[in-house]
Design an enzyme around this catalytic site. Structure first.
Site, short mmCIF file in Angstrom:
data_model
loop_
_atom_site.label_atom_id
_atom_site.label_comp_id
_atom_site.label_asym_id
_atom_site.label_seq_id
_atom_site.Cartn_x
_atom_site.Cartn_y
_atom_site.Cartn_z
N ASP A 8 0.87 -1.17 0.00
CA ASP A 8 0.00 0.00 0.00
C ASP A 8 0.92 1.23 0.00
O ASP A 8 2.15 1.13 -0.16
CB ASP A 8 -1.00 -0.03 1.17
CG ASP A 8 -0.37 0.31 2.51
OD1 ASP A 8 0.87 0.43 2.60
OD2 ASP A 8 -1.12 0.46 3.50
N CYS A 66 3.27 -2.73 4.07
CA CYS A 66 2.34 -1.64 4.39
C CYS A 66 3.05 -0.79 5.45
O CYS A 66 4.27 -0.90 5.61
CB CYS A 66 0.96 -2.14 4.80
SG CYS A 66 0.87 -3.07 6.34
N GLY A 67 2.31 0.06 6.15
CA GLY A 67 2.97 0.92 7.13
C GLY A 67 3.64 0.13 8.24
O GLY A 67 4.78 0.41 8.63
N THR A 68 2.92 -0.87 8.74
CA THR A 68 3.43 -1.68 9.85
C THR A 68 3.79 -3.11 9.44
O THR A 68 4.45 -3.82 10.19
CB THR A 68 2.35 -1.83 10.94
OG1 THR A 68 1.19 -2.41 10.31
CG2 THR A 68 1.98 -0.48 11.55
N GLY A 71 -1.35 -5.12 8.64
CA GLY A 71 -2.59 -5.23 7.85
C GLY A 71 -2.41 -6.09 6.61
O GLY A 71 -3.25 -6.93 6.29
N HIS A 99 10.25 -22.85 10.56
CA HIS A 99 9.13 -23.43 11.31
C HIS A 99 7.78 -23.25 10.62
O HIS A 99 6.91 -24.11 10.74
CB HIS A 99 9.03 -22.79 12.71
CG HIS A 99 10.13 -23.22 13.62
ND1 HIS A 99 10.12 -22.96 14.98
CD2 HIS A 99 11.29 -23.87 13.38
CE1 HIS A 99 11.21 -23.44 15.53
NE2 HIS A 99 11.95 -23.99 14.58
N HIS A 134 7.08 -29.76 12.37
CA HIS A 134 6.38 -28.56 11.87
C HIS A 134 5.47 -28.88 10.69
O HIS A 134 4.57 -28.12 10.39
CB HIS A 134 7.40 -27.49 11.49
CG HIS A 134 8.31 -27.14 12.62
ND1 HIS A 134 7.86 -26.51 13.75
CD2 HIS A 134 9.63 -27.38 12.79
CE1 HIS A 134 8.88 -26.35 14.58
NE2 HIS A 134 9.96 -26.88 14.03
C1 RB5 Z 1 -2.18 2.96 6.32
O1 RB5 Z 1 -2.15 4.25 6.87
C2 RB5 Z 1 -1.77 1.94 7.36
O2 RB5 Z 1 -2.84 1.68 8.20
C3 RB5 Z 1 -1.32 0.68 6.68
O3 RB5 Z 1 -0.23 0.97 5.87
C4 RB5 Z 1 -0.87 -0.46 7.57
O4 RB5 Z 1 0.06 -0.04 8.50
C5 RB5 Z 1 -1.94 -1.29 8.14
O5 RB5 Z 1 -1.70 -2.27 8.86
#
Ligand code: RB5
Length: 145
Positions: A8, A66-68, A71, A99, A134
């Site tokens: 994303d 994605c950002g983290t 998601g 694993h 596993h």
């Molecule tokens: C988008 O702002 C952010 O929510 C997405 O990149 C991600 O981190 C979601 O888990």
């Protein structure tokens, strides 16, 4: 080996760095399913696209961003046959392969540097699936969807 990438907007920059580095390798063929800018998009669409690409055999593995990393990991794991792990260290990269037989890994573009991501990718690609005890657990995962 073919590796599919998708992100994303939060993972876009890191995806581009990883794409550049992997494209220079002779042993890796890269497919990029987007996104193509930092304009806001929804990570489930890109996580699903990469997951379907791997599950249908068009690529052996995938890397999603994605950002983290959270998601898009959730999204990728909704597809049968996909085992996606959000990787934040070398140990996680190794264990995801050994694993969990992870066929996709995820990174948080806001938390992982390109240098670290490339190191973790190398560890994931060179770590061997341990099988054995596993095997049953991974089969149980695959039967859930
Ligand atoms: C988008 O702002 C952010 O929510 C997405 O990149 C991600 O981190 C979601 O888990």
């Amino acid at each position: 080996m073919k590796i599919v990438l998708a992100s994303d907007h939060g993972g876009y920059r890191l995806k581009e760095e990883v794409k550049k580095a992997l494209s220079e390798r002779q042993d890796i063929d890269v497919a990029d399913l987007g996104t193509d800018s930092e304009e806001s998009v929804d990570y489930p669409i890109f996580g699903e696209a990469a997951a379907e690409y791997v599950a249908s055999g068009k690529a052996e593995r995938g890397i999603v961003f994605c950002g983290t990393g959270i998601g898009i990991t959730m999204a990728a794991n909704k597809t049968k046959g996909i085992r996606c792990a959000n990787v934040t260290s070398e140990a996680y990269a190794a264990l995801a392969a050994e694993h969990n037989h992870a066929n996709i890994i995820a990174f948080g573009g806001r938390f992982v540097s390109p240098e670290d991501a490339l190191r973790y990718i190398d560890v994931w690609l060179t770590s061997k699936w341990a099988g054995d005890r596993h095997e049953r657990r991974v089969s149980e995962l695959d039967e859930m969807l």
